[in-house]
Design an enzyme around this catalytic site. Sequence first.
Site, PDB file in Angstrom:
ATOM      1  N   ASP A 183      -3.012   4.784  -2.624  1.00  0.00           N
ATOM      2  CA  ASP A 183      -4.164   5.454  -1.588  1.00  0.00           C
ATOM      3  C   ASP A 183      -4.326   6.635  -2.236  1.00  0.00           C
ATOM      4  O   ASP A 183      -3.376   7.636  -2.591  1.00  0.00           O
ATOM      5  CB  ASP A 183      -3.379   5.499  -0.073  1.00  0.00           C
ATOM      6  CG  ASP A 183      -4.329   5.875   0.971  1.00  0.00           C
ATOM      7  OD1 ASP A 183      -5.188   5.044   1.179  1.00  0.00           O
ATOM      8  OD2 ASP A 183      -4.497   6.941   1.560  1.00  0.00           O
ATOM      9  N   ASP A 239       0.966  -1.157   0.031  1.00  0.00           N
ATOM     10  CA  ASP A 239       0.075  -0.032   0.078  1.00  0.00           C
ATOM     11  C   ASP A 239       0.966   1.488  -0.042  1.00  0.00           C
ATOM     12  O   ASP A 239       1.810   1.351   0.848  1.00  0.00           O
ATOM     13  CB  ASP A 239      -0.814   0.066   1.244  1.00  0.00           C
ATOM     14  CG  ASP A 239      -2.295   0.741   0.910  1.00  0.00           C
ATOM     15  OD1 ASP A 239      -2.200   1.751   0.523  1.00  0.00           O
ATOM     16  OD2 ASP A 239      -3.233  -0.068   1.483  1.00  0.00           O
ATOM     17  N   GLU A 281      -6.272   3.943  -5.995  1.00  0.00           N
ATOM     18  CA  GLU A 281      -7.402   4.235  -5.547  1.00  0.00           C
ATOM     19  C   GLU A 281      -8.047   5.618  -5.709  1.00  0.00           C
ATOM     20  O   GLU A 281      -7.240   6.664  -5.594  1.00  0.00           O
ATOM     21  CB  GLU A 281      -7.431   4.233  -3.890  1.00  0.00           C
ATOM     22  CG  GLU A 281      -8.777   4.403  -3.194  1.00  0.00           C
ATOM     23  CD  GLU A 281      -8.725   4.744  -1.890  1.00  0.00           C
ATOM     24  OE1 GLU A 281      -9.620   4.501  -1.107  1.00  0.00           O
ATOM     25  OE2 GLU A 281      -7.747   5.407  -1.310  1.00  0.00           O
ATOM     26  N   HIS A 321     -11.310  -2.794   3.331  1.00  0.00           N
ATOM     27  CA  HIS A 321     -11.080  -2.162   4.822  1.00  0.00           C
ATOM     28  C   HIS A 321     -12.087  -0.934   5.091  1.00  0.00           C
ATOM     29  O   HIS A 321     -12.139  -0.559   5.994  1.00  0.00           O
ATOM     30  CB  HIS A 321      -9.644  -1.826   5.123  1.00  0.00           C
ATOM     31  CG  HIS A 321      -8.911  -0.835   4.210  1.00  0.00           C
ATOM     32  ND1 HIS A 321      -8.717  -0.729   2.951  1.00  0.00           N
ATOM     33  CD2 HIS A 321      -8.561   0.250   4.695  1.00  0.00           C
ATOM     34  CE1 HIS A 321      -8.212   0.151   2.649  1.00  0.00           C
ATOM     35  NE2 HIS A 321      -8.057   0.741   3.801  1.00  0.00           N
ATOM     36  N   ASP A 322     -12.299  -0.216   4.081  1.00  0.00           N
ATOM     37  CA  ASP A 322     -13.125   1.048   4.269  1.00  0.00           C
ATOM     38  C   ASP A 322     -14.660   0.736   3.887  1.00  0.00           C
ATOM     39  O   ASP A 322     -15.464   1.818   4.115  1.00  0.00           O
ATOM     40  CB  ASP A 322     -12.719   1.976   3.309  1.00  0.00           C
ATOM     41  CG  ASP A 322     -11.324   2.465   3.392  1.00  0.00           C
ATOM     42  OD1 ASP A 322     -10.894   2.438   4.617  1.00  0.00           O
ATOM     43  OD2 ASP A 322     -10.491   2.905   2.389  1.00  0.00           O
TER      44      ASP A 322
HETATM   45  C1  GLC Z   1      -7.874   5.657   1.766  1.00  0.00           C
HETATM   46  C2  GLC Z   1      -7.770   4.333   2.502  1.00  0.00           C
HETATM   47  C3  GLC Z   1      -8.366   4.772   3.896  1.00  0.00           C
HETATM   48  C4  GLC Z   1      -7.514   5.943   4.625  1.00  0.00           C
HETATM   49  C5  GLC Z   1      -7.645   7.118   3.843  1.00  0.00           C
HETATM   50  C6  GLC Z   1      -6.512   8.158   4.177  1.00  0.00           C
HETATM   51  O1  GLC Z   1      -9.317   5.964   1.326  1.00  0.00           O
HETATM   52  O2  GLC Z   1      -8.379   3.352   2.120  1.00  0.00           O
HETATM   53  O3  GLC Z   1      -8.377   3.638   4.742  1.00  0.00           O
HETATM   54  O4  GLC Z   1      -8.189   6.348   5.778  1.00  0.00           O
HETATM   55  O5  GLC Z   1      -7.212   6.706   2.420  1.00  0.00           O
HETATM   56  O6  GLC Z   1      -5.499   7.457   3.715  1.00  0.00           O
END
Ligand code: GLC
Length: 557
Positions: free
Chosen positions: A200, A98, A254, A330-331
């Site tokens: 991320d 990640d 992402e 995980h979100d």
């Molecule tokens: C992304 C991650 C999340 C995190 C955010 C800030 O959305 O998946 O878990 O809180 O970024 O890094």
Amino acid sequence: MQKKWWKESVVYQIYPRSFMDSNGDGIGDLNGITNKLDYLADLGIDVIWLSPVYQSPNDDNGYDISDYRAIMTEFGTMEDFDRMLGRAHELGIKIMMDLVVNHTSDEHEWFVESRKSVDNPYRDYYFWRKGKPDGSEPNNWGSCFSGSAWKYDEQTDMYFLHLFSTKQPDLNWDNPKVRDSVFDMMDWWCQKGIDGFRMDVISLISKQPGLPDGVPGENGFADSGSANGPHVHEYLKEMNRRVLSKYDLITVGEAAGVTVDEAKKYANADDSELNMVFQFEHVGGGENQHPHFGKWDEKKMPLPEWKANLTKWQTQLDGRAWNSLYLSNHDQPRCVSKFGNDSDKYRALSAKMLGTCLHMLQGTPYVYQGEELGMCNAYFDKIEDYRDIESLNAYRDLTENSGVSHEQMMQYLKDVSRDNARTPMQWDASGNAGFTTGTPWIKVNKNYKEVNAEKQVNDPDSVFSYYKQLIRLRHENEIIVYGDYELLEPDSDEVYIYTRHLGNEHLMIMCNFTDHDVDASEDTFERIPADAEKLIGNYKDDAKKTLRPYEAKVYKY
Ligand code: GLC
Ligand code: CA
């Protein structure tokens, strides 16, 4: 279409804190992962996406990194990491890291330096601005974790920008030194032998020039407008040129707020940026009644709209870019709770149905830990059981500032809190689901005696065995990876039926999203020749035209 190993792979996401604790401190760790690699090899996955394992004060569970070249003390050591990587490679499993580089932790040495003085060499690694004449924040941007996106710092009497928590200051990618530092660090990990990056919130790295006010929402704060900012593709092309293109990697960005047209740039088949993106349209809800409540009170998207959305991504990226396929991470809440039916009666059936629906699409599938067991939402009754900073901040903000009752807020959290996905992996029926011999950092789901890996691995009818079969089918049938896609019965709000085609081969995928019998239409049924082979299904016998509650089946002809 060009063949690539990462198109033919199935990725498994590990959230290390909740996967397996090897030393009884209640926190999952790297040695725990190493001990469970055989389980993943048995499942048949090709790649592990490891949520962050770097040194971090854990304000956002590792998404706030204070040292990119060190392992989080609670997770183990760099030797533990190397051992895990080596063992994974022996088993033919690749490791995707990640990469959290939109922001660092405020405890990262770059920020510690940056905050010292206006002429510190690291000052421009971040966004520092004077307050407005009345002393208020430099602009009206809101943080994704509630409140303003600016925090005042006394040291130099200025504010710094944080699109997430106050301990996650945003890096200034317009500064070439920031890009140099990030690319060096990425190269260092590639040299170590890792196999890819999940990036991320990468769509947020290019901020609007001049950081202008956005359109204010109900609470006065506005979206930063940073999604797909003006230089994002330039920076990713530079990253590709300087790092990614030198190695044979799997990369996924992402990309909150990404549209199909933007995705065609991020994940262009010309390999100039990334392999694929995570888009959010199909996991977002329908309309929400109060704009300021954001995701918390979104209605469920009606099935025809959901199908139309997935279909848009399937057909418009075909041959031009590449899709990632996921229903959970995980979100997100657990997919069987959100899209299926997590009652005792239908949990396993609907989990298999959702797996079928997703894994037969064009793209690279991502399985989130526990999804292969049909793990469900946590349904915590007490606010004290929650750990997630987003959930806790939203609880405070919405109950204190927006008149949401405690009861209503607890319901929102049961439905969508990120902690639903973060309860410990359910390994067996022993105390704490076999996750730890100590006290877990977050409570184990109450249903672990029913839902756990030990019970499922050797049961041919389990969700686990079904996922294993789905993954094997993808490896054995090119049509699942490369075939094109066609939606049937678009208006049905009960079934999702689609076909795939490659050369003379066809697949018919039929999924019932309801708890009652539904007949497929004559037209659909006529397409399936009498000698079609049933590739997979979640009921034993074949009812042909009728789809039973949460039935899923795939015909090949
Ligand atoms: C992304 C991650 C999340 C995190 C955010 C800030 O959305 O998946 O878990 O809180 O970024 O890094
Ligand atoms: Ca541990």
